[in-house]
Write an enzyme that holds these catalytic residues in place. Structure first.
Site, PDB file in Angstrom:
ATOM      1  N   LYS A  52       0.851  -1.204   0.000  1.00 37.60           N
ATOM      2  CA  LYS A  52       0.000   0.000   0.000  1.00 37.60           C
ATOM      3  C   LYS A  52       0.886   1.253   0.000  1.00 37.60           C
ATOM      4  O   LYS A  52       0.658   2.178  -0.752  1.00 37.60           O
ATOM      5  CB  LYS A  52      -0.897  -0.053   1.242  1.00 37.60           C
ATOM      6  CG  LYS A  52      -1.890   1.075   1.339  1.00 37.60           C
ATOM      7  CD  LYS A  52      -2.834   0.822   2.518  1.00 37.60           C
ATOM      8  CE  LYS A  52      -3.695   2.039   2.796  1.00 37.60           C
ATOM      9  NZ  LYS A  52      -4.589   1.833   3.942  1.00 37.60           N
ATOM     10  N   GLU A  84      10.535  -4.680   4.550  1.00 37.56           N
ATOM     11  CA  GLU A  84      10.631  -6.074   4.102  1.00 37.56           C
ATOM     12  C   GLU A  84      10.329  -6.193   2.612  1.00 37.56           C
ATOM     13  O   GLU A  84      11.061  -6.834   1.851  1.00 37.56           O
ATOM     14  CB  GLU A  84       9.631  -6.952   4.871  1.00 37.56           C
ATOM     15  CG  GLU A  84       9.934  -7.142   6.344  1.00 37.56           C
ATOM     16  CD  GLU A  84       9.289  -6.091   7.229  1.00 37.56           C
ATOM     17  OE1 GLU A  84       8.980  -4.983   6.733  1.00 37.56           O
ATOM     18  OE2 GLU A  84       9.107  -6.368   8.435  1.00 37.56           O
ATOM     19  N   GLY A 125      -4.988  -2.129   5.310  1.00 40.36           N
ATOM     20  CA  GLY A 125      -4.111  -3.194   4.808  1.00 40.36           C
ATOM     21  C   GLY A 125      -4.700  -4.580   5.000  1.00 40.36           C
ATOM     22  O   GLY A 125      -4.733  -5.396   4.076  1.00 40.36           O
ATOM     23  N   ARG A 126      -5.208  -4.859   6.199  1.00 38.30           N
ATOM     24  CA  ARG A 126      -5.718  -6.217   6.474  1.00 38.30           C
ATOM     25  C   ARG A 126      -7.109  -6.455   5.884  1.00 38.30           C
ATOM     26  O   ARG A 126      -7.675  -7.525   6.062  1.00 38.30           O
ATOM     27  CB  ARG A 126      -5.670  -6.510   7.972  1.00 38.30           C
ATOM     28  CG  ARG A 126      -6.395  -5.525   8.857  1.00 38.30           C
ATOM     29  CD  ARG A 126      -6.034  -5.762  10.326  1.00 38.30           C
ATOM     30  NE  ARG A 126      -6.535  -4.725  11.202  1.00 38.30           N
ATOM     31  CZ  ARG A 126      -5.941  -3.562  11.440  1.00 38.30           C
ATOM     32  NH1 ARG A 126      -4.803  -3.268  10.825  1.00 38.30           N
ATOM     33  NH2 ARG A 126      -6.447  -2.689  12.280  1.00 38.30           N
ATOM     34  N   GLU A 178      -4.709  -7.689  15.242  1.00 36.18           N
ATOM     35  CA  GLU A 178      -4.249  -6.340  14.897  1.00 36.18           C
ATOM     36  C   GLU A 178      -5.411  -5.343  15.037  1.00 36.18           C
ATOM     37  O   GLU A 178      -5.199  -4.177  15.315  1.00 36.18           O
ATOM     38  CB  GLU A 178      -3.682  -6.315  13.469  1.00 36.18           C
ATOM     39  CG  GLU A 178      -2.776  -5.120  13.202  1.00 36.18           C
ATOM     40  CD  GLU A 178      -1.919  -5.285  11.959  1.00 36.18           C
ATOM     41  OE1 GLU A 178      -0.684  -5.286  12.087  1.00 36.18           O
ATOM     42  OE2 GLU A 178      -2.469  -5.406  10.861  1.00 36.18           O
ATOM     43  N   HIS A 190      -4.274 -33.910  17.010  1.00 32.18           N
ATOM     44  CA  HIS A 190      -3.109 -34.704  17.414  1.00 32.18           C
ATOM     45  C   HIS A 190      -2.016 -33.825  17.994  1.00 32.18           C
ATOM     46  O   HIS A 190      -0.869 -34.259  18.113  1.00 32.18           O
ATOM     47  CB  HIS A 190      -2.590 -35.497  16.219  1.00 32.18           C
ATOM     48  CG  HIS A 190      -3.591 -36.499  15.725  1.00 32.18           C
ATOM     49  ND1 HIS A 190      -3.568 -37.825  16.108  1.00 32.18           N
ATOM     50  CD2 HIS A 190      -4.681 -36.357  14.934  1.00 32.18           C
ATOM     51  CE1 HIS A 190      -4.585 -38.460  15.532  1.00 32.18           C
ATOM     52  NE2 HIS A 190      -5.278 -37.597  14.819  1.00 32.18           N
ATOM     53  N   LYS A 200       9.351  -1.377  14.978  1.00 34.28           N
ATOM     54  CA  LYS A 200       9.910  -0.958  13.680  1.00 34.28           C
ATOM     55  C   LYS A 200      10.942   0.154  13.885  1.00 34.28           C
ATOM     56  O   LYS A 200      12.025   0.134  13.294  1.00 34.28           O
ATOM     57  CB  LYS A 200       8.794  -0.369  12.797  1.00 34.28           C
ATOM     58  CG  LYS A 200       7.996  -1.326  11.983  1.00 34.28           C
ATOM     59  CD  LYS A 200       7.195  -0.497  10.950  1.00 34.28           C
ATOM     60  CE  LYS A 200       5.871  -1.120  10.643  1.00 34.28           C
ATOM     61  NZ  LYS A 200       4.988  -0.266   9.854  1.00 34.28           N
TER      62      LYS A 200
HETATM   63  C1  G6Q Z   1      -2.641  -4.102   8.050  1.00 31.33           C
HETATM   64  C2  G6Q Z   1      -1.408  -3.430   8.334  1.00 31.33           C
HETATM   65  C3  G6Q Z   1      -0.169  -4.137   7.844  1.00 31.33           C
HETATM   66  C4  G6Q Z   1       0.217  -3.813   6.420  1.00 31.33           C
HETATM   67  C5  G6Q Z   1       1.675  -4.229   6.214  1.00 31.33           C
HETATM   68  C6  G6Q Z   1       2.145  -3.992   4.811  1.00 31.33           C
HETATM   69  O1  G6Q Z   1      -3.732  -3.676   8.314  1.00 31.33           O
HETATM   70  O2  G6Q Z   1      -1.492  -2.117   7.905  1.00 31.33           O
HETATM   71  O3  G6Q Z   1      -0.209  -5.523   7.992  1.00 31.33           O
HETATM   72  O4  G6Q Z   1      -0.629  -4.440   5.526  1.00 31.33           O
HETATM   73  O5  G6Q Z   1       2.476  -3.538   7.114  1.00 31.33           O
HETATM   74  O6  G6Q Z   1       2.063  -2.640   4.487  1.00 31.33           O
HETATM   75  P1  G6Q Z   1       2.235  -2.169   3.007  1.00 31.33           P
HETATM   76  O7  G6Q Z   1       1.131  -2.756   2.203  1.00 31.33           O
HETATM   77  O8  G6Q Z   1       2.187  -0.670   3.043  1.00 31.33           O
HETATM   78  O9  G6Q Z   1       3.574  -2.673   2.521  1.00 31.33           O
END
Ligand code: G6Q
Length: 553
Positions: free
Chosen positions: A206, A212, A267-268, A353, A384, A512
């Protein structure tokens, strides 16, 4: 919002706990043969049986009253109206708009967002078609048969979970990989399986700034250039799913291949947006659309059904009952479906989250427990492994059991055996086994009195362990969409009742920031670093130990 624990419904529910203390669920079933009819419902093709919770009609009534005291219907209306219900980020929360194919318009800050959504979906559809037809080719003229989604968190877990769940819908000959971890082994292990001439890297971020994802994307680019691709070929092999087009272009991505979404998509909650392109590439755009349509069916149910007939509302309220009144601090997600093996991980993020918060939306300390620990594994594997604790541990843990009546892949007796286990476990957790029953069983096996005395305590199951059973006909794209939307709205409802903002995630920031400070202190292999001194003794000591080892290598 006022303190939920001060409401009369909350106080009545506390009294219900006391009133139910001497009763078992087993007894409640014996007292009312139609209990399962009272405490079950159907919506958008899903069936929910919540009768194996320690509830009565009065408890349900008080839970509904609690939802009303929290103005759940009002806040639901604000969300669908595009108001900034994500107050700490001043953002609307409108992922349901992404899956609404009716001609209804949604507005954010006065802007009609529906045309934007339709345009982007059309662009995704055209792109997927060009990849699938082979019209879009790699640098050497071969079709692109492999997709690598590079993303993390919300830009990884949703698409990956869905792609795994819809395995029977995969387009023949296509491969999909998901790389998320900064651990270089993840991208290296994946790259080792790829052909640069036929691979499409989908950089899903996003913000397009996530450490990462950016590091993995740069490593993928370096690999691509090393394996025969030229700078001018990058545009053919890398696309971006992002709200930050400028950063995508700076990476070398063709602006025409940057698929956008908007800040009102968390994001989620983003698998329904351009972030879902990796899904469409693997299962076809039609199946992606079916997923969206399924979710929309649940949105419509959630938006319009009365609270007591509303599945996400009821699932949320039962969760509140178990969390706040029965004392369940953990909640297990147990899909009896191998293809849903990533669902627990996906819901871990969606729930923890969203609702792992300690202050209310107004910034006050919460007065009640909020989101539980979410964990899980597919059944029967979990049986199990950790079910021992569900049955006989000292903590009460609630669970959702999820199954399809018909398998995507019927094979001999496999599915009836799977379903028998699904049913047996919820029955066992509810009913338990008394000491008397345990003793009788051992006696029937011919054990002596002394042997029975020794073994009987270990054979007792207290029962009264709450479970929900969620049943669908088959795990189709539509039903998967319904299921995911059910959980999204459940999580939203719980956040409203607890008075927290389910749509921010400030809790991920501190670590972070500290990692950025520490990074320059980690030695390269063979490098000597001065002793760390700026942190606490534990962190300094660990840095020095790591650096000594890396310095030697
Ligand atoms: C979700 C969070 C988080 C996000 C990641 C990736 O609700 O905001 O999990 O999706 O940190 O972020 P980017 O899509 O910006 O790389």
């Amino acid at each position: 919002m006022s303190d939920i624990s001060k409401t009369s419904a909350w106080k009545m529910l506390e009294q219900d706990v006391t009133a139910l203390a001497g009763t078992s669920m087993h007894q409640l079933f014996a007292d009312d043969p139609s209990r399962a009819d009272h405490f079950s419902m159907e919506a958008a093709g899903l069936f929910l049986d919540y009768s194996k919770n320690k509830i009565t009609g009065d408890v349900v009534d008080q839970l509904i009253a609690l939802a009303k005291e929290a103005d759940l219907e009002g806040v639901r209306g604000h969300m669908f109206a595009g108001e900034a219900v994500n107050v700490t980020e001043d953002r609307a929360v409108l992922h349901p708009a992404l899956r609404d194919f009716s001609m209804r318009d949604y507005h954010v800050g006065g802007e009609n967002i529906s045309p934007l959504i339709r345009t982007e979906l059309a662009k995704m559809k055209a792109f997927a078609a060009s990849v699938h037809s082979g019209a879009r080719k790699g640098y050497s003229g071969k079709p692109l048969d492999t997709v690598v989604n590079i993303g993390i968190g919300g830009s990884d877990l949703g698409p990956q979970m869905v792609v795994e769940a819809l395995r029977p819908y995969w387009i023949d000959g296509r491969r999909a990989f998901f790389v998320s971890n900064i651990d270089g082994q993840h991208i290296s292990d994946t790259l080792a399986l790829l052909d640069p001439e036929t691979t499409l890297f989908v950089v899903a971020s996003k913000t397009f700034t996530t450490q990462e994802t950016m590091t993995n994307a740069q490593s993928a680019k370096a690999w691509f250039l090393d394996k025969g691709g030229a700078d001018g070929d990058i545009a053919k092999h890398f696309i971006a799913l992002s709200t930050n087009a400028r950063a995508g272009e700076a990476f070398g991505i063709d602006p025409a291949n940057i698929f956008t979404f908007w800040d009102w998509v968390g994001g989620r909650y983003s698998l329904w947006s351009a972030i879902g392109l990796s899904i469409a590439l693997q299962v076809g755009f039609d199946n992606f659309e079916k997923l969206l349509r399924g979710a929309h069916a649940m949105d419509e149910h959630f938006r319009t059904a009365p609270l007591h007939q509303n599945m996400p509302v009821m699932l949320a309220l039962i969760g509140v009952w178990n969390r706040n009144f029965m004392g369940a601090a953990s909640h297990a997600i147990l899909p009896y479906d191998q293809h849903l093996h990533r669902l627990p991980a996906y819901l871990q993020q969606a729930d923890m989250e969203s609702n792992g918060k300690r202050v209310t939306a107004d910034g006050e300390d919460v007065s009640v427990k909020t989101g539980p620990v979410i964990f899980g594994e597919p059944g029967t594997n979990g049986q199990h492994a950790f079910y021992q604790l569900l049955h006989q541990g000292t903590d009460l843990i609630s669970s959702d059991f999820i199954a399809a009546a018909v398998s995507q892949t019927e094979l001999g007796d496999h599915h009836p055996i799977l379903l028998a286990n699904f049913l047996a476990q919820t029955q066992a957790l509810m009913r338990g086994k008394t000491e008397k029953e345990a003793r009788e069983e051992l006696a029937a096996e011919g054990l002596t009195k002394a042997e029975i005395d020794t073994l009987a305590p270990h054979k007792v199951f207290p029962g009264d362990r709450p479970t929900n059973s969620i049943l669908m006909e088959k795990l189709t794209p539509e039903n998967l969409g319904v299921l995911i939307a059910l959980y999204e709205h459940k999580i939203f409802c719980q956040g409203v009742i607890w008075g927290i903002n389910s749509f921010d995630q400030w809790g991920v920031e501190l670590g972070k920031a500290l990692a950025k400070e520490i990074l320059p202190e980690i030695a390269a292999c063979g490098e000597k670093k001065p002793a760390a001194a700026t942190h606490d003794a534990s962190t300094n000591g660990l840095i020095d130990r790591i650096n000594k080892i890396r310095g030697r290598i």
